[in-house]
Design a protein around this motif. Structure first.
Motif, short mmCIF file in Angstrom:
data_model
loop_
_atom_site.label_atom_id
_atom_site.label_comp_id
_atom_site.label_asym_id
_atom_site.label_seq_id
_atom_site.Cartn_x
_atom_site.Cartn_y
_atom_site.Cartn_z
N GLY A 1 14.57 12.65 11.46
CA GLY A 1 14.85 11.34 10.68
C GLY A 1 14.10 9.99 11.63
N ILE A 2 13.06 10.16 12.31
CA ILE A 2 12.39 9.35 12.79
C ILE A 2 11.01 9.11 12.46
CG2 ILE A 2 14.01 9.27 14.91
CD1 ILE A 2 10.57 10.66 15.40
N ARG A 3 10.24 8.23 12.82
CA ARG A 3 8.88 7.85 12.45
C ARG A 3 8.26 7.27 13.85
NH1 ARG A 3 8.64 4.87 6.81
NH2 ARG A 3 8.31 6.76 5.62
N SER A 4 7.32 8.00 14.36
CA SER A 4 6.48 7.77 15.62
C SER A 4 5.29 6.80 15.19
CB SER A 4 6.20 8.90 16.15
OG SER A 4 5.40 8.78 17.38
N ARG B 1 1.88 13.64 8.75
CA ARG B 1 1.41 12.26 9.38
C ARG B 1 0.90 11.45 8.06
NH1 ARG B 1 0.58 13.05 14.99
NH2 ARG B 1 1.14 15.21 15.62
N ALA B 2 1.20 10.08 8.37
CA ALA B 2 0.70 9.27 7.38
C ALA B 2 -0.58 8.71 7.64
CB ALA B 2 1.81 8.25 7.21
N CYS C 1 -4.11 5.48 6.04
CA CYS C 1 -4.29 4.66 5.23
C CYS C 1 -5.44 5.43 4.34
CB CYS C 1 -5.13 3.42 5.89
SG CYS C 1 -5.72 2.35 4.48
N ARG C 2 -5.23 5.25 3.04
CA ARG C 2 -6.25 6.21 2.12
C ARG C 2 -7.70 5.33 2.22
NH1 ARG C 2 -3.38 8.99 -1.78
NH2 ARG C 2 -1.08 8.70 -1.78
N GLU C 3 -7.52 3.94 2.47
CA GLU C 3 -8.92 3.34 2.47
C GLU C 3 -9.70 3.42 3.65
OE1 GLU C 3 -9.91 1.89 -0.50
OE2 GLU C 3 -8.04 2.70 -1.22
N CYS C 4 -9.11 3.34 4.69
CA CYS C 4 -9.75 3.07 6.16
C CYS C 4 -9.49 4.27 7.07
CB CYS C 4 -9.68 1.83 6.69
SG CYS C 4 -7.66 1.70 7.48
N GLY C 5 -8.46 5.29 6.70
CA GLY C 5 -8.44 6.32 7.53
C GLY C 5 -7.50 6.10 8.82
N THR C 6 -6.87 4.74 8.78
CA THR C 6 -6.08 4.67 9.94
C THR C 6 -4.96 5.43 10.05
OG1 THR C 6 -6.85 2.07 10.01
CG2 THR C 6 -4.70 2.85 11.33
N ARG C 7 -4.45 6.29 11.30
CA ARG C 7 -3.43 6.89 11.51
C ARG C 7 -2.31 5.90 11.74
NH1 ARG C 7 -6.81 10.35 10.18
NH2 ARG C 7 -7.36 12.28 11.38
N LEU C 8 -1.50 6.03 10.86
CA LEU C 8 -0.26 5.00 10.81
C LEU C 8 1.10 5.53 11.59
CD1 LEU C 8 -0.52 3.88 7.12
CD2 LEU C 8 -1.16 2.75 8.99
N TYR C 9 1.67 6.70 11.46
CA TYR C 9 2.81 7.23 11.98
C TYR C 9 2.94 8.82 11.59
CZ TYR C 9 4.82 6.71 7.28
OH TYR C 9 4.96 6.55 5.80
N GLY D 1 0.59 -1.29 0.00
CA GLY D 1 -0.06 -0.14 0.01
C GLY D 1 0.85 1.26 0.02
N GLU D 2 0.27 2.37 -0.28
CA GLU D 2 0.83 3.73 -0.17
C GLU D 2 -0.24 4.69 0.70
OE1 GLU D 2 3.37 6.68 -0.52
OE2 GLU D 2 3.77 4.68 -1.50
N PRO D 3 0.36 4.91 1.77
CA PRO D 3 -0.41 5.89 2.65
C PRO D 3 -0.37 7.13 2.02
CG PRO D 3 1.76 5.57 3.60
CD PRO D 3 1.73 4.80 2.52
N ALA D 4 -1.57 8.02 2.62
CA ALA D 4 -1.67 9.43 2.27
C ALA D 4 -1.00 10.14 3.31
CB ALA D 4 -3.25 9.91 2.11
N TYR D 5 -0.43 11.39 3.13
CA TYR D 5 0.17 12.23 3.92
C TYR D 5 -0.39 13.59 4.21
CZ TYR D 5 3.79 8.89 3.43
OH TYR D 5 4.67 7.83 3.27
N TRP D 6 -0.52 14.10 5.36
CA TRP D 6 -0.99 15.69 5.75
C TRP D 6 -0.31 16.16 6.85
CZ3 TRP D 6 -4.44 16.74 9.92
CH2 TRP D 6 -4.55 15.72 10.65
#
Length: 136
Positions: free
Chosen positions: A84-87, A66-67, A69-77, A54-59
């Motif tokens: 240089g980090i991902r939370s 923040r990233a 999911c384009r499909e379900c809206g789950t906040r990923l990171y 998959g490919e997340p959406a960003y905003w």
């Protein structure tokens, strides 16, 4: 290696190695973005995270990208600028893998959280802060 995914499974990510930190964030940004009093987070360096499906959406609401999911809206990171980090949203981890060791940004906490973990007013020294704590 740990695999996490959004709630519909469209986006999957592999996490390698040990996380840099596991904590609860009470900042106003996390509260607004997640509609919650605080966010459980697990932090990795970006190279230790790899999208495998998959490919997340960003905003961004303010400064942190923040990233989701384009499909379900789950906040990923989230990717705080210049670090240089991902939370990673720790709710995506398998049960038992989230082992928080502190709370951050407790100056913005909606209510006191009573547990045995340190409660930093802002950021701990490991994040460039002062290690000042709140006492509830």
């Amino acid at each position: 290696m740990v695999t996490v995914q959004c709630y519909c499974g469209a986006v999957r990510m592999e996490l390698t190695g040990e996380p840099l930190a596991q904590f609860y964030c009470h900042c106003e940004d996390c509260q607004a973005v997640h509609g919650a009093a605080y966010l459980p987070a697990v932090m990795y360096r970006i190279p230790a995270t790899r999208l495998v499906a998959g490919e997340p959406a960003y905003w961004k609401l303010k400064t942190t990208v923040r990233a989701f999911c384009r499909e379900c809206g789950t906040r990923l990171y989230a990717e705080p600028p210049g670090l240089g980090i991902r939370s990673i949203t720790a709710l995506l981890l398998h049960q038992g893998l989230f082992k928080p060791t502190f709370h951050i940004q407790c100056q913005h906490a909606l209510l006191p959280i009573k547990d045995t973990l340190p409660h930093f007013k802002g950021f701990p020294a490991m994040f460039g802060g002062s290690d000042e704590q709140v006492s509830w």
